[in-house]
Scaffold this active site. Structure first.
Site, PDB file in Angstrom:
ATOM      1  CG  PHE A 192       1.199   6.324  -1.394  1.00  0.00           C
ATOM      2  CD1 PHE A 192       0.465   6.069  -0.236  1.00  0.00           C
ATOM      3  CD2 PHE A 192       2.554   6.040  -1.397  1.00  0.00           C
ATOM      4  CE1 PHE A 192       1.077   5.537   0.878  1.00  0.00           C
ATOM      5  CE2 PHE A 192       3.170   5.519  -0.280  1.00  0.00           C
ATOM      6  CZ  PHE A 192       2.419   5.267   0.860  1.00  0.00           C
ATOM      7  CB  THR A 215       9.215  -3.193   9.244  1.00  0.00           C
ATOM      8  OG1 THR A 215       8.031  -3.108   8.487  1.00  0.00           O
ATOM      9  CG2 THR A 215       8.880  -3.208  10.707  1.00  0.00           C
ATOM     10  N   GLY A 216       8.486  -0.454   8.016  1.00  0.00           N
ATOM     11  CA  GLY A 216       7.619   0.715   8.067  1.00  0.00           C
ATOM     12  C   GLY A 216       6.280   0.392   8.707  1.00  0.00           C
ATOM     13  CG  ASP A 217       4.038  -3.329   8.304  1.00  0.00           C
ATOM     14  OD1 ASP A 217       3.231  -2.560   7.764  1.00  0.00           O
ATOM     15  OD2 ASP A 217       4.331  -4.451   7.890  1.00  0.00           O
ATOM     16  NE  ARG A 240       1.588  -4.790   3.496  1.00  0.00           N
ATOM     17  CZ  ARG A 240       2.755  -4.164   3.423  1.00  0.00           C
ATOM     18  NH1 ARG A 240       3.762  -4.613   4.127  1.00  0.00           N
ATOM     19  NH2 ARG A 240       2.913  -3.115   2.669  1.00  0.00           N
ATOM     20  CD  GLU A 271      -3.116   1.436  -4.902  1.00  0.00           C
ATOM     21  OE1 GLU A 271      -2.668   1.227  -6.046  1.00  0.00           O
ATOM     22  OE2 GLU A 271      -3.444   2.561  -4.497  1.00  0.00           O
ATOM     23  CG  ASP A 330      12.060  -4.197   3.925  1.00  0.00           C
ATOM     24  OD1 ASP A 330      11.475  -3.469   4.732  1.00  0.00           O
ATOM     25  OD2 ASP A 330      11.598  -4.534   2.832  1.00  0.00           O
ATOM     26  CE  LYS A 331       6.451  -6.362   8.862  1.00  0.00           C
ATOM     27  NZ  LYS A 331       5.453  -6.950   7.988  1.00  0.00           N
TER      28      LYS A 331
END
Lengths: 1149, 342
Positions: free
Chosen positions: A544, A678-680, A598, A503, A407-408
Site C-alpha cells: 500500500f 480527512t482523507g475520506d 469507510r 485490514e 483529523d477525522k
C-alpha cells in the site's frame, strides 16, 4: 550528531557516492583497487556536551539569547568604565541565571551520557574469525556479522542474512521506533538464508550495496551480490530485508545480520530530530515589549546625558569647590567622557529590562506544564494514558486558539473498525450474527445450517481474507512447528496484528463469516474456508502507498492459477475495473459512505501464464533497480493493477469517540472555528461531520467539489461568496475536496479565504497529508494571523501538527508518530475542551499577567532612580544601595509572581469549562494588547512618581523626621522609596490575585517580611568585606521614625486606591463575562469539595448540572435561574437552542 | 493494552488537591459591597489621623533665617568677600513668645549637592573606622583629596574636605547685655555612627595626634582632625559630632543639618520671648555656586520637625476615600445587578 555526519563527509569526500559498498564480514576482494570506505563506528551520541566543552559550549549557547547577551554587555561595561553601580549588581543575577540554566542543562546531558554509555556498552555477539565473539555494542563495525537472539534489540541497522527458520524470515516489532505494535515479517534472501551457522557464514562471500544513510524509516534500497560456486547472484534488498536499530526481535530464536549502518548513521539516530522551535504569541509580544523598554532605556539614558551636559555648561555646577575633579577627569577627552557618561546612565537604568523575566517565564512554563500531565480529567482510564506535554513553551498558546484543524479517523472517531456491510457483485449484504445476509432478508436461516455461498461471494470473501499484510501472533509460539500446529485446534490464542485497523477488522470479519486466515508461512498463505483448508502461494505483494491508495497481492491458487487481488479506495480502483457490477457497486459505495462507513473496493485479475511471466520479470527488474526504484515500481504497479474484475466493496464502521459533539460545540461557543480535514470520501466525511455535530442539520451546506479547472473553481467560489452574503442569518458549512482545494489555493486564495471566514464549519475531504499542512499554513500566514491548532493521531497528520502553532497528538491506534511530533498529546478528542478552555485560559492569564507585571515592577523600580538624577546634577548617583538593586528582582519580588503564575484561577475551572464563551474574553492576545501594556507601563510610572515625590515632599523641606531632631541622609531617602516600592509592588500583585492558596499567602506576606528581616540584618552589621558601610543602621533609623511609618502607609495606599476604584467601577459598569461568571460562581458557591467529587467520581455532566441548577434554584430568583441555565450549559440543550444561543453569546461578549 | 492487566492504572495521575489545581483557596472579589464599607472605614480613619498629624505639626514652632549675605543690607554681606577670614557677623531676631524647648538648632544649605555621585563616594570608611592601614594608603575613591604633597590625607576625600566650618553662638539680649545661650553638641549625630561606625585610631602613647602621624589634614581644614574641638578633647578626631553629622550626606540639594540642641540651664524649657543675637563665624563660601546658608530654630514632636505634608496627605486621601465610596455607592445602586439589564 550533525558533527559526526559532517566529520564523515569532510574526511571522506571521495566517497560521497550515492551508494555504499559493504563487504560482509569485511572480506575485501584480494585483487583490484579497493579503497576501504570509512564508516562511523557504532557509538550513539545523544549528549550535547563533553566534560571538556561543557563550559564554553554551554556559555556560548546561553549568551546567544538576547537577554543574556544584553546583561553580559552591561556587565562588561561596568567592568570597563567607572559606573555608578558595581559590576556585582548585574554580574550576580546574571551569574545566578546562567548557573541555574547550566545546572539544568548539565544534569540533562549527564542523564543522556548515562543512557548513551549503557547503550554503547551493551554486550553483543559478533562473528569474527570463524567464531562467535562477545563484544560491546560500540565496537560493531560496518560489515560485521551480528547475532541477535530472541527479544533482543538490534544494535545497528542490519541486513538480515539468515534466521533459525529455513525460509530465512523473522518477526520484529518496531514499537520503540514508530510505535506500531504489530509484528512485521522481515526476510533474508534465499542465498544467504541457508547459512544458519557460524561456519557457514564464515564461508559466505557476499557484498551489499546500498544507499547512503537516510532518515526515512521505511525506505531502503540496496542489493546483495552473493558469490556462490564462482557465480555471482544479485538479489534486491528493500526495507523488508533491513532490521532497524532499536527494533526488537520477536518469535524468532536468533538471526544473523550484517551491519550496514552503524552508530549515528543508523536510521534511528538520524531520526533524533531537533524539533523546530515554535514560539508563542505571548513570547512575541514579550519581545516587542522588551524592545519598547529598550527604547525607553535608551531615551532615558540619552536624555540624562544631554541634560547633564546642559547643566555642566554652567561652570559653577560643573566643578563647585566642594567637589573638585581629579586631574585625569579634567584632561580626558570630551567625547570619551560623553560616551562613558552615556554608558554609565545605561548601566544605572539597565534594570528596567527585567533580567529575571526569562528565568521566571521558563520556570513558570516548565513547572506549570506539570498540571496538564497531572490532570485526572485528561487521563484516559481504559488505555491508562495521561496527557503528555512535549514542549512547555506553548502552554499559553492554548488559550489563544482561533482555528482547530482536526483529523477525522482516530481523532473524532475511535479508529476501532467494525465490519458492517459489503456489496458483492452488485448485491448488498449485512453482517448479522456472524452471517452474511443479503439486503432485505432477515436472519431467517435455521441455526447451524451452513449458508450456501455463491461463487462470487466465496471469491469475494477469499479475496478479502488474502489481500492484506496482516500478521498472526500465537501466544505460545516457541514451537518451531509454527502456526500450522494450531490450524486444526481451537485457535483462541490466535491474534491478528495489522498496521491498518481496517485490514484487521476485515480479516476478523472474514473469520466470523467462515473464511479464516490462518497465517502465512513464508510464501504460503493458508485459509480455511468452512473447514476446508487451502494453501495459496504468495508470489508478490504490491504494498500500500498513499499515492496509489490501494494494495495488491499476486497469488498462486491451489489450482495453479495465478490471481491478483486488489483492494483500495474506490476512486483508485474503480477506474481500472473493466468488468463486474461497476455501477451498482459505485452506488453501494456511496450509500455506505452516506452512513459514515469507510469503504474499500475489492477487485481481482486472472493472469495467463505469459502475462504472469511478464509481470514477474518487470517486478523483479524494478525491485532490483538501484536508481529511481520508487518511480519504476510505481510504473510497474500501474501496469499490473489494471483490467480488473470488480468483486465488490466493503463498509467498515468507525465509531465516534464519546462526547465529540459536545466538545465541538463547546469549541464553537468559545469562538474557535473547527475544520475537519480527512482523507475520506466526502459522503463519509459529511455524514461523520453531521453525526459529530460539526455540521448542523440547520446549516446551509456549501460545496466546492470536483472542480476540474481554475475557471470553474473561481466561478463556484464566487457563487458561494454571493450566497453567503445574501443569506447571512443562517450558518454556513463548507465542504471542499482535496483536488478543488489545491485549485482554489493556487489561484484564488483570497476568495477562498473570504468564503472560509464566513463559514462556521469547514470540512475538507480527500486530503493528502501535505495538503493538510498547506491549509494550516494558509491560515497561519493570512493577514489576521490567527492562532491555529492541529490535532490528529496518525503519521499523515504529522505535517499538519508540525505546521500549526499548536500541534496535538492523539494517542490512538495508528502508532505514535503524531504523538512524538506533537506539542501536547492525550488519548481522547474530548480532552481538547478542557485543555483549551481551562488550561489554556489559565496559562494565558497567568503568563500574560506575569509578563505585564514584570515590566510594571521594573518601571516602578528604576523610574525613581531616573527622577533622582534631576536632583543630583545627573551625576548617576544611585538611589538605592547596590544590594537592593541586585536583590530586588531575584529575592524581594520574584516569588509572589511565580506562585501567582502557577496557581492563579480567575474563575473556577468548572465554570470555564461549562461556559466556553469565556474563552472569547482572552482571545486575540487581549491581555497583552497594546492598551493593557500601556496601562501597566503607565501605572508603573504613576506609582514610581508617587513613591518618589511622596518621599521627596516628605523630606523635601528637610525637616527632621525623628523625635530626637536628628537628620536622615541620602541612603535613608532611598531606602524609604525602596520600602514603599517593595510593599506597593507586592500588594499590587495581591490585588490581581483571585485565588489565594496558602502558598500565595506565604510568599506574599513572606516577601514583605523577608524584605524587612533582610534589611534589618543587612543594616545591622558592619560588613567586613564591603568597601563602604553606607547602609549601616539606615533601615533601623528609618523604622524608628513615626513619620516614616505614616508616610509608608499613605504612599502605599494612595498608589493602590486608584487601582481599586478602577477595578470596582469597571466591574460594575462594564463587567467582562469572566467577571460576571465570577459573580455567578460566588453566588452558587461552587466550592472545592464539590468539584472534587465531580471529577473523581467521573460523574456525568448531566448530574452535575442538575445539582448546579438545584443550587441556583434555592438561592436565586427564578428569573436568573433561566438565564444561568442557558448561559451555563449549552451542552444539554438541543441543537436548535444552541443555534439561537450562539449569536446571542457572541453579541454580548 | 491487554497485555498488562496488572499495571492498568500505573499512569493514573495522583488525585490530590495540589495536582488537580483545587487547593483550598480564598477567592476575594473587589466588588462594591466590600470596597465601599472598606473605603468609608479607611477614609474616616485617615481623616482622624490626618487631623492629629496636622495639629501636631501645627504646634511646632520654627524660626528660619538666611544669613548668606547676598543683599547689601544683610548683616553678613561684609563677610561674603572671599578675602576676609574669620569674619563674624551678627544676626538679630526677636521672639514674641516662648519658643518651647527643647529647641533644636540647625544650619541649612541650599543648592548644595551632597548627593553628587563622585562626592558621595569620596570617603574612606576604613579610615573613618580608625583603621591605620588606610591612613597610609587612602582609598582611590578619595581622589583628588587622596594625597597632598605625597602624604596621605586623613580623613581623605571630598566630603571630609568640604566640612562645614561656620560656627555659631547664640546670645539673649537682656537690657543690652548679651547672655550666652548654652548649646548642647552631644547626641546630634546618630548613636551608631558615634559608637560603632566611626572610631578614632588607637591613641599612640595616649596621644591622638601621634596616631595621625605621617598624615596631613584635608586642604580646606584650618586644623587637623585631632584638634577639631579645642574645648572638648573627647570631641576630636573622627568622633567629632559635627564631623559625624556632616559625613552623613544629605539626599537632596536643599538640606539641613543639626548643629546644636538647647537643653540646658535657663533655656531647658525653651527660649523665652525677647531679643536674641546670633554670632556667626562666617567661613563657608557658597556664593560661587549660588548656594544659600541659613539657620533654623525648631522644636520637635514625636514625629520630628514641622511637616505639614503628612497631615494634609492623610486628610486629602481620607476625604477622597469617603467621596469615592459615595460615588461607588451611587454606581452600585444604579448597576446593582449588572447581569440583569444586558
Amino acid at each position: 550528531m550533525l558533527r559526526w555526519i559532517r566529520q564523515q563527509l569532510d574526511f571522506d569526500p571521495p566517497h560521497q557516492s550515492d551508494t555504499r559498498t559493504v563487504y560482509i564480514a569485511n572480506r575485501f576482494p584480494q585483487h583490484g583497487h579497493y579503497v576501504p570506505q570509512k564508516f562511523a563506528d557504532n557509538r550513539i551520541i545523544s549528549s550535547k556536551y563533553t566534560v571538556w566543552n561543557f563550559v564554553p559550549k554551554n556559555l556560548f549557547e546561553q549568551f546567544r539569547r538576547i537577554a543574556n547577551f544584553y546583561f553580559l554587555i552591561i556587565f562588561l561595561v561596568q567592568l570597563m568604565i567607572d559606573t555608578p553601580t558595581s559590576p556585582v549588581t548585574s554580574g550576580l543575577p546574571l551569574f545566578f541565571v546562567i548557573t541555574v540554566t547550566a545546572i539544568k542543562q548539565g544534569y540533562e546531558d549527564w542523564l543522556r551520557h548515562k543512557a548513551d554509555n549503557e547503550v554503547n556498552g551493551a554486550p553483543v555477539f559478533v562473528v569474527r574469525s570463524g567464531s562467535l565473539v562477545q563484544t560491546r555494542s560500540k565496537n560493531i563495525r560496518v560489515g560485521d556479522i551480528v547475532r541477535v537472539a530472541k527479544d533482543e534489540t538490534f544494535p545497528a541497522d542490519l541486513v538480515l542474512l539468515s534466521s533459525d527458520r529455513t525460509e530465512g524470515t523473522c518477526h520484529i516489532t518496531t514499537a520503540s521506533l514508530d510505535g506500531e505494535t504489530n509484528l512485521k515479517t522481515h526476510f533474508a534472501v534465499p542465498e544467504t538464508a541457508v547459512s544458519q551457522s557460524v561456519s557457514q557464514l564464515e564461508a559466505l562471500l557476499a557484498v551489499v550495496e546500498c544507499q547512503q544513510p537516510e532518515a526515512d524509516l521505511y525506505r531502503f534500497v540496496g542489493r546483495i551480490t552473493v558469490t556462490q560456486l564462482g557465480e555471482e547472484i544479485v538479489r534486491p534488498l528493500g526495507p523488508e530485508n533491513l532490521l532497524l536499530r532499536g527494533a526488537r526481535l520477536k518469535n524468532t530464536k536468533e538471526i544473523f545480520g550484517v551491519a550496514v549502518y552503524t552508530g549515528m548513521e543508523s536510521k534511528m539516530a538520524l531520526n533524533y530530530k531537533c524539533k523546530s522551535q515554535k514560539r508563542s504569541a505571548v513570547e512575541k509580544s514579550m519581545n516587542t515589549f522588551l524592545i519598547i523598554y529598550l527604547g525607553i532605556l535608551l531615551f532615558e539614558a540619552i536624555l540624562s546625558t544631554i541634560l547633564k551636559y546642559a547643566w555642566q555648561a554652567e561652570g559653577q555646577w560643573n566643578e563647585p569647590f566642594y567637589n573638585q575633579k581629579t586631574e585625569q577627569e579634567r584632561n580626558s577627552s570630551q567625547i570619551l567622557k560623553f560616551i562613558s557618561d552615556f554608558l554609565a546612565f545605561l548601566v544605572l537604568y539597565n534594570f528596567i529590562i527585567p533580567i529575571s523575566l526569562y528565568v521566571t517565564v521558563e520556570m513558570q512554563k516548565f513547572l506549570g506544564s506539570f498540571f496538564i500531565g497531572w490532570d485526572l480529567d485528561l487521563y484516559h482510564e481504559e488505555s491508562d494514558q495521561k496527557a503528555q506535554v512535549n514542549t512547555s513553551d506553548l502552554n499559553e498558546e492554548l488559550g489563544q486558539v482561533e482555528y482547530v484543524f482536526t483529523d477525522k479517523t482516530g481523532t473524532l472517531t475511535e479508529n476501532e473498525m467494525q465490519f458492517r456491510e459489503c456489496s458483492i457483485n452488485g448485491i448488498k449484504y449485512q453482517e448479522i450474527n456472524g452471517k452474511l445476509v443479503p439486503e432485505g432478508m432477515t436472519d431467517d436461516f435455521p441455526d447451524g445450517s451452513v449458508p450456501q455461498l455463491s461463487r462470487e461471494e466465496e471469491l469475494f470473501l477469499k479475496a478479502v481474507s488474502l489481500c492484506h499484510t496482516v500478521q498472526i501472533s500465537y501466544d505460545q509460539t516457541d514451537s518451531p512447528a509454527g502456526p500450522f500446529s494450531h490450524a486444526n485446534g481451537i485457535s483462541i490464542q490466535m491474534e491478528y496484528y495489522a498496521s491498518s485497523p481496517d485490514e484487521k477488522a476485515l480479516v476478523e470479519a472474514m473469520k466470523r463469516l467462515g473464511v479464516t486466515f490462518l497465517g502465512n508461512n513464508g510464501e504460503k498463505m493458508e485459509v480455511k474456508t468452512f473447514g476446508r483448508s487451502e494453501t495459496y502461494e504468495l508470489l508478490h505483494v504490491l504494498e500500500f502507498d498513499a499515492n496509489r491508495r490501494r494494495m495488491s497481492v499476486i497469488l498462486q491458487a491451489p489450482s495453479g492459477e495465478k490471481i491478483l487481488f486488489t483492494k483500495g479506495a474506490e476512486s483508485s480502483v474503480l477506474p481500472y475495473a473493466k468488468s463486474g457490477e461497476i455501477e451498482k457497486t459505485r452506488v453501494h459505495v456511496d450509500e455506505f459512505a452516506l452512513k459514515g462507513l469507510r469503504t474499500l473496493v475489492v477487485a481481482c485479475r486472472h493472469f495467463s501464464v505469459q502475462e504472469y511471466e511478464e509481470v514477474d520479470r518487470r517486478l523483479h527488474e524494478a525491485r532490483t533497480a538501484l536508481q529511481q526504484r520508487e518511480e519504476r515500481l510505481a510504473e510497474v504497479f500501474a501496469f499490473i493493477e489494471r483490467d480488473l474484475h470488480l468483486l465488490g466493496a466493503t463498509g467498515v464502521e468507525d465509531k465516534l469517540q464519546e462526547k465529540v459533539q459536545e466538545t465541538i460545540e463547546a469549541l464553537r461557543l468559545a469562538g474557535i472555528k473547527v475544520w475537519v480535514l480527512t482523507g475520506d470520501k466526502h459522503e463519509t466525511a459529511i455524514s461523520v461531520s453531521l453525526s459529530c455535530g460539526h455540521f448542523h442539520r440547520t446549516m446551509n451546506i456549501l460545496e466546492l467539489l470536483q472542480q476540474r479547472s481554475d475557471n470553474e473553481c473561481a466561478e463556484q467560489l464566487g457563487r458561494l461568496a454571493r450566497r453567503i452574503k445574501e443569506d447571512h442569518v443562517i450558518q454556513h458549512g463548507l465542504v471542499v475536496d482535496g483536488a478543488s482545494l489545491s485549485l482554489a489555493l493556487r489561484e484564488h486564495e483570497k476568495l477562498f479565504m473570504e468564503v472560509c471566514r464566513n463559514c462556521s464549519a469547514v470540512l475538507c475531504c480527500r486530503m493528502a497529508p501535505l495538503q493538510k499542512a498547506k491549509v494550516v499554513r494558509l491560515f497561519k500566514t493570512s493577514p489576521e494571523k490567527p492562532i491555529t491548532l492541529a490535532i490528529g493521531d496518525g503519521a499523515n497528520d504529522v505535517s499538519m501538527i508540525q505546521e500549526a502553532h499548536v500541534g496535538i497528538g492523539i494517542m490512538g491506534k495508528e502508532g505514535r508518530q503524531a504523538v512524538r511530533n506533537s506539542d501536547y498529546a492525550f488519548a481522547r478528542f474530548k480532552f481538547l475542551a478542557k485543555l483549551l478552555l481551562v488550561h489554556g485560559h489559565f496559562y494565558y492569564i497567568r503568563i500574560a499577567t506575569l509578563v505585564q507585571y514584570f515590566f510594571y515592577k521594573n518601571v516602578c523600580f528604576i523610574t525613581p532612580q531616573f527622577l533622582y538624577q534631576f536632583f543630583c546634577l545627573f551625576s548617576q548617583q544611585t538611589l538605592y544601595d547596590s544590594v537592593y538593586l541586585t536583590l530586588y528582582n531575584i529575592c524581594f519580588t520574584s516569588l509572589p509572581i511565580l506562585v501567582y503564575s502557577l496557581f492563579e484561577q480567575l474563575v473556577h475551572p468548572h465554570v470555564l469549562q461549562n461556559k466556553p464563551a469565556l474563552y472569547r474574553d482572552i482571545s486575540k492576545n487581549s491581555l497583552l494588547s497594546f492598551k493593557t501594556f500601556l496601562y501597566w507601563t503607565l501605572l508603573g510610572f504613576f506609582h514610581a512618581f508617587i513613591f518618589f515625590f511622596g518621599s521627596y515632599i516628605l523630606m523635601g523641606e528637610d525637616t527632621s523626621l525623628m523625635g530626637n531632631g536628628q537628620m536622615f541622609g541620602n541612603w535613608t531617602f532611598g531606602t524609604l522609596v525602596f520600602t514603599v516600592m517593595v510593599i506597593t509592588v507586592t500588594l499590587k500583585l495581591a490585588l490581581e490575585t483571585h485565588f489565594w492558596t496558602w502558598m500565595n499567602h506565604f510568599v506574599t506576606w513572606g516577601s514583605i517580611a523577608f524584605y524587612f528581616i533582610f534589611s534589618l540584618f543587612y543594616g545591622g552589621i558592619i560588613w567586613p568585606f564591603l568597601h563602604t558601610q553606607d547602609m549601616y543602621f539606615v533601615f533601623v533609623q528609618l523604622l524608628s521614625s513615626g513619620s516614616a511609618w505614616f508616610a509608608i502607609i499613605i504612599i502605599v495606599l494612595s498608589c493602590l486606591f486608584p487601582d481599586v476604584i478602577k477595578k470596582v467601577l469597571y466591574r460594575h459598569l462594564q463587567p467582562t463575562s469572566t467577571q460576571k461568571s465570577q459573580v455567578i460562581e460566588a453566588q452558587q458557591g461552587v466550592g472545592c469539595l464539590d468539584s472534587m467529587c465531580c471529577f473523581s467520581e467521573g460523574e456525568s455532566g448531566g448530574a452535575r448540572l442538575g445539582r448546579l441548577v438545584d443550587r441556583v434554584m434555592s438561592r436565586c430568583d427564578p428569573a436568573r435561574v433561566r438565564r444561568s441555565w442557558s448561559d451555563l450549559d449549552p451542552f444539554y440543550s438541543n441543537d436548535r437552542s444552541i443555534l439561537t444561543l450562539s449569536p446571542v453569546e457572541s453579541t454580548h461578549c | 493494552m491487554k497485555k498488562e492487566e496488572t499495571a492498568e492504572t500505573a499512569n493514573r495521575p495522583d488525585n490530590t488537591a495540589f495536582t488537580q489545581q483545587r487547593l483550598p483557596a480564598w477567592q476575594p472579589m473587589l466588588s462594591a459591597g466590600i470596597v465601599i464599607p472598606g473605603f468609608v472605614l479607611i477614609g474616616v480613619a485617615f481623616i482622624g489621623i490626618g487631623v492629629a498629624l496636622f495639629v501636631t505639626s501645627k504646634n511646632i514652632q520654627v524660626l528660619e533665617r538666611d544669613y548668606t549675605g547676598v543683599e547689601k543690607n544683610s548683616p553678613c554681606f561684609k563677610c561674603t568677600n572671599s578675602d576676609t577670614t574669620n569674619c563674624v557677623c551678627n544676626l538679630n531676631f526677636t521672639l514674641s513668645k516662648l519658643f518651647e524647648g527643647p529647641v533644636f538648632f540647625y544650619y541649612g544649605l541650599s543648592n548644595y549637592y551632597q548627593n553628587y555621585r563622585k562626592y558621595g563616594v569620596s570617603r574612606d570608611d576604613g579610615q573613618l573606622s580608625g583603621d591605620t592601614d588606610n591612613f597610609k594608603t587612602p582609598s582611590d575613591s578619595c581622589a583628588p583629596y587622596e594625597y597632598s604633597q605625597k602624604k596621605p590625607i586623613v580623613p581623605c576625600g571630598s566630603i571630609a574636605n568640604s566640612f562645614f566650618n561656620d560656627s555659631f553662638r547664640l546670645f539673649q539680649v537682656i537690657n543690652g547685655n548679651r547672655k550666652q545661650v548654652p548649646f548642647d553638641g552631644k547626641g546630634i549625630a546618630w548613636w551608631t555612627d558615634y559608637n560603632i561606625k566611626f572610631h578614632n585610631p588607637t591613641k599612640v602613647n595616649g596621644s591622638l595626634q601621634k596616631a595621625f602621624a605621617g598624615t596631613v589634614k584635608p586642604p580646606n581644614w584650618p586644623r587637623p582632625a585631632y584638634e577639631l574641638d579645642p574645648q572638648d578633647p573627647a570631641n576630636n578626631g573622627f568622633l567629632n559630632q559635627d564631623f559625624l553629622v556632616w559625613m552623613r550626606a544629605a539626599a537632596l540639594p536643599d538640606f539641613r543639618k543639626l548643629y546644636r540642641r538647647i537643653t540646658e540651664g535657663d533655656y531647658a524649657k525653651g527660649l523665652p520671648a525677647g531679643n536674641y543675637t546670633l554670632d556667626i563665624t562666617y567661613n563657608y563660601p557658597v556664593l560661587s555656586f549660588d548656594g544659600r546658608k541659613k539657620v533654623v530654630f525648631s522644636n520637635v514632636s514625636w514625629m520630628g520637625g514641622k511637616n505639614q505634608f503628612l497631615g494634609i496627605a492623610y486628610l486629602v486621601i481620607g476625604s477622597l476615600c469617603v467621596v469615592m465610596s459615595l460615588v461607588m455607592l451611587i454606581v452600585y445602586a444604579k448597576f446593582k445587578f449588572p447581569e440583569d439589564d444586558s
